[in-house]
Write a protein that holds these residues in place. Structure first.
Motif, PDB file in Angstrom:
ATOM      1  N   SER A   1       0.835  -1.210   0.000  1.00 60.28           N
ATOM      2  CA  SER A   1       0.000   0.000   0.000  1.00 60.28           C
ATOM      3  C   SER A   1       0.864   1.252   0.000  1.00 60.28           C
ATOM      4  O   SER A   1       0.584   2.236  -0.704  1.00 60.28           O
ATOM      5  CB  SER A   1      -0.916  -0.013   1.222  1.00 60.28           C
ATOM      6  N   ALA A   2       1.945   1.229   0.802  1.00 62.86           N
ATOM      7  CA  ALA A   2       2.831   2.392   0.862  1.00 62.86           C
ATOM      8  C   ALA A   2       3.488   2.649  -0.493  1.00 62.86           C
ATOM      9  O   ALA A   2       3.603   3.798  -0.933  1.00 62.86           O
ATOM     10  CB  ALA A   2       3.889   2.179   1.946  1.00 62.86           C
ATOM     11  N   LEU A   3       3.902   1.582  -1.150  1.00 59.88           N
ATOM     12  CA  LEU A   3       4.543   1.731  -2.446  1.00 59.88           C
ATOM     13  C   LEU A   3       3.544   2.269  -3.494  1.00 59.88           C
ATOM     14  O   LEU A   3       3.921   3.079  -4.347  1.00 59.88           O
ATOM     15  CB  LEU A   3       5.131   0.411  -2.908  1.00 59.88           C
ATOM     16  N   ARG A   4       2.297   1.830  -3.410  1.00 63.05           N
ATOM     17  CA  ARG A   4       1.295   2.293  -4.365  1.00 63.05           C
ATOM     18  C   ARG A   4       1.009   3.784  -4.153  1.00 63.05           C
ATOM     19  O   ARG A   4       0.835   4.531  -5.115  1.00 63.05           O
ATOM     20  CB  ARG A   4       0.026   1.479  -4.207  1.00 63.05           C
ATOM     21  N   ARG A   5       0.929   4.187  -2.899  1.00 63.92           N
ATOM     22  CA  ARG A   5       0.675   5.630  -2.642  1.00 63.92           C
ATOM     23  C   ARG A   5       1.848   6.461  -3.145  1.00 63.92           C
ATOM     24  O   ARG A   5       1.655   7.528  -3.713  1.00 63.92           O
ATOM     25  CB  ARG A   5       0.498   5.852  -1.126  1.00 63.92           C
ATOM     26  N   ALA A   6       3.075   5.952  -2.933  1.00 66.59           N
ATOM     27  CA  ALA A   6       4.254   6.709  -3.400  1.00 66.59           C
ATOM     28  C   ALA A   6       4.264   6.786  -4.932  1.00 66.59           C
ATOM     29  O   ALA A   6       4.606   7.835  -5.510  1.00 66.59           O
ATOM     30  CB  ALA A   6       5.511   6.007  -2.929  1.00 66.59           C
ATOM     31  N   THR A   7       3.783   5.746  -5.602  1.00 67.37           N
ATOM     32  CA  THR A   7       3.745   5.747  -7.063  1.00 67.37           C
ATOM     33  C   THR A   7       2.706   6.739  -7.566  1.00 67.37           C
ATOM     34  O   THR A   7       2.939   7.494  -8.531  1.00 67.37           O
ATOM     35  CB  THR A   7       3.390   4.329  -7.569  1.00 67.37           C
ATOM     36  N   THR A   8       1.548   6.776  -6.906  1.00 66.25           N
ATOM     37  CA  THR A   8       0.474   7.701  -7.302  1.00 66.25           C
ATOM     38  C   THR A   8       0.909   9.142  -7.115  1.00 66.25           C
ATOM     39  O   THR A   8       0.664  10.024  -7.958  1.00 66.25           O
ATOM     40  CB  THR A   8      -0.794   7.417  -6.484  1.00 66.25           C
TER      41      THR A   8
END
Length: 406
Positions: free
Chosen positions: A397-404
């Motif tokens: 989830s953290a990686l997805r938020r950083a990508t967004t």
């Protein structure tokens, strides 16, 4: 006990010179005698000192206890004493040559025809029986004379007549041809002799050490200088002796103190190598494993520490200096990474990816088939996997938020 034996009493084949015959150069009354070792020839063979091994001593002009006074006339001395003094004088000047001459002019090895001057000569075995020693001892003197004759130092056997004296070389030349060790003729002895000559020492000394390992061990245990010489020799030999390398490594691994010392030295060597690599290659390796150019300040500091390490003597402990150099340079590497924004980001990315790879590899190595086939299941296993699943979900989830966001 050592006595003088007159060959005329035993072997009439050896002619004695006429009493009216004038003495020749270097001739003494001992020319008709051979020192006899009695009663045990084996004891003579085991003796640590051979006549050729004793250095000649210069006569002293000062009187000592037990010597005759200056007023005592030597003309009144007992003939036996006079003979002993003359024998001593010959030996002091010529060393082992005096005895080698007796062998060379009287011995005819087996196979040599008894013709001419050799008619009255005897075999080495017969000569040894007359002398009360071993034939091997006689042949060592014979071979020494033979080698010297080949070099032109002394005459050949064929021209020597029993009982005849000749001018002999100096005593110090004797040790160049004579060896008092039986082992000198073996393959091992020849190798030791060759190595001794390469080191510039007498083969007899090296052979004596090789034949007495207990004495060598005592010298190593008692004397640091001898121990250092032995250490250097072992290291040189191990370079070309894999079997000795294995034996030494095994001995060290089985000794706790040595094993710890090796580990400590290996750690110090690795740290010195780390500093040296920066100086020689101009690059640094970051904690995450990246290789980048070293800043000028860091490289200069590494050169300073390396010069201090290179100036240490062999006797000085390098571990503490190596640790200080490593910690200093390591701190400068971390500082260089933090002060460079692009390098800092790349460092963290590399570190995270390395950790992810390790975790993936560990999980892939889990053998789920054994869980199904064997009764190894425990509730704690499931709890740990569920916690891991939750942590992985949080990370995703953290990686997805950083990508967004990016």
């Amino acid at each position: 006990m050592t006595i003088a034996l007159d060959p005329s009493d035993i072997s009439p084949a050896v002619p004695a010179p006429a009493e009216s015959e004038p003495p020749t150069a270097g001739r003494t009354e001992s020319s008709e005698e051979f020192w006899v070792q009695q009663p045990e020839p084996e004891a003579a063979e085991a003796s640590a000192h051979d006549p050729g091994d004793e250095p000649a001593e210069e006569p002293s002009s000062e009187g000592t206890a037990g010597e005759p006074s200056a007023q005592e006339s030597v003309t009144d001395a007992d003939p036996v004493v006079v003979r002993d003094a003359k024998d001593f004088g010959v030996y002091a000047r010529t060393g082992g040559w005096a005895f080698a001459l007796k062998v060379a002019r009287s011995v005819r090895p087996g196979g040599q025809p008894a013709e001419g001057t050799a008619a009255t000569k005897v075999s080495a075995k017969a000569f040894a029986e007359l002398a009360g020693c071993s034939p091997e001892r006689v042949m060592r003197y014979y071979k020494a004379w033979d080698m010297a004759a080949d070099d032109g130092v002394v005459p050949q056997f064929e021209v020597l007549v029993p009982g005849e004296d000749i001018e002999l070389p100096d005593a110090d030349v004797w040790l160049s041809y004579y060896t008092s060790r039986n082992s000198a003729s073996s393959v091992r002895g020849q190798a030791i002799s060759a190595a001794a000559e390469a080191e510039g020492i007498r083969p007899t000394k090296a052979l004596e050490v090789a034949e007495n390992p207990t004495a060598l061990r005592a010298a190593i245990l008692a004397d640091p200088g001898t121990a250092e010489a032995a250490r250097g020799a072992l290291l040189d030999r191990m370079k070309e002796d894999p079997a000795l390398q294995t034996e030494m490594a095994r001995a060290i691994a089985r000794t706790d103190d040595l094993k710890k010392a090796v580990a400590s030295e290996a750690k110090a060597a690795d740290r010195i190598g780390y500093v040296r690599q920066i100086v020689e290659n101009g690059q640094i390796k970051t904690p995450a494993g990246q290789t980048v150019e070293a800043p000028a300040e860091l490289r200069a500091e590494a050169e300073r520490h390396l010069s201090l390490l290179d100036e240490l003597d062999d006797s000085e402990e390098a571990g503490e200096w190596a640790g200080e150099a490593y910690d200093t340079v390591k701190g400068l590497v971390a500082k260089a990474v933090e002060e460079d924004p692009a390098l800092r980001v790349q460092e963290r990315r590399t570190k995270f990816y390395n950790s992810l790879q390790k975790a993936t590899k560990v999980f892939e190595e889990l053998t789920l088939d054994e869980v199904m086939e064997e009764d190894i299941y425990e509730a704690d296993m499931l709890q740990r996997l569920e916690s891991l699943q939750e942590a992985i979900g949080t990370c995703i989830s953290a990686l997805r938020r950083a990508t967004t966001t990016s």
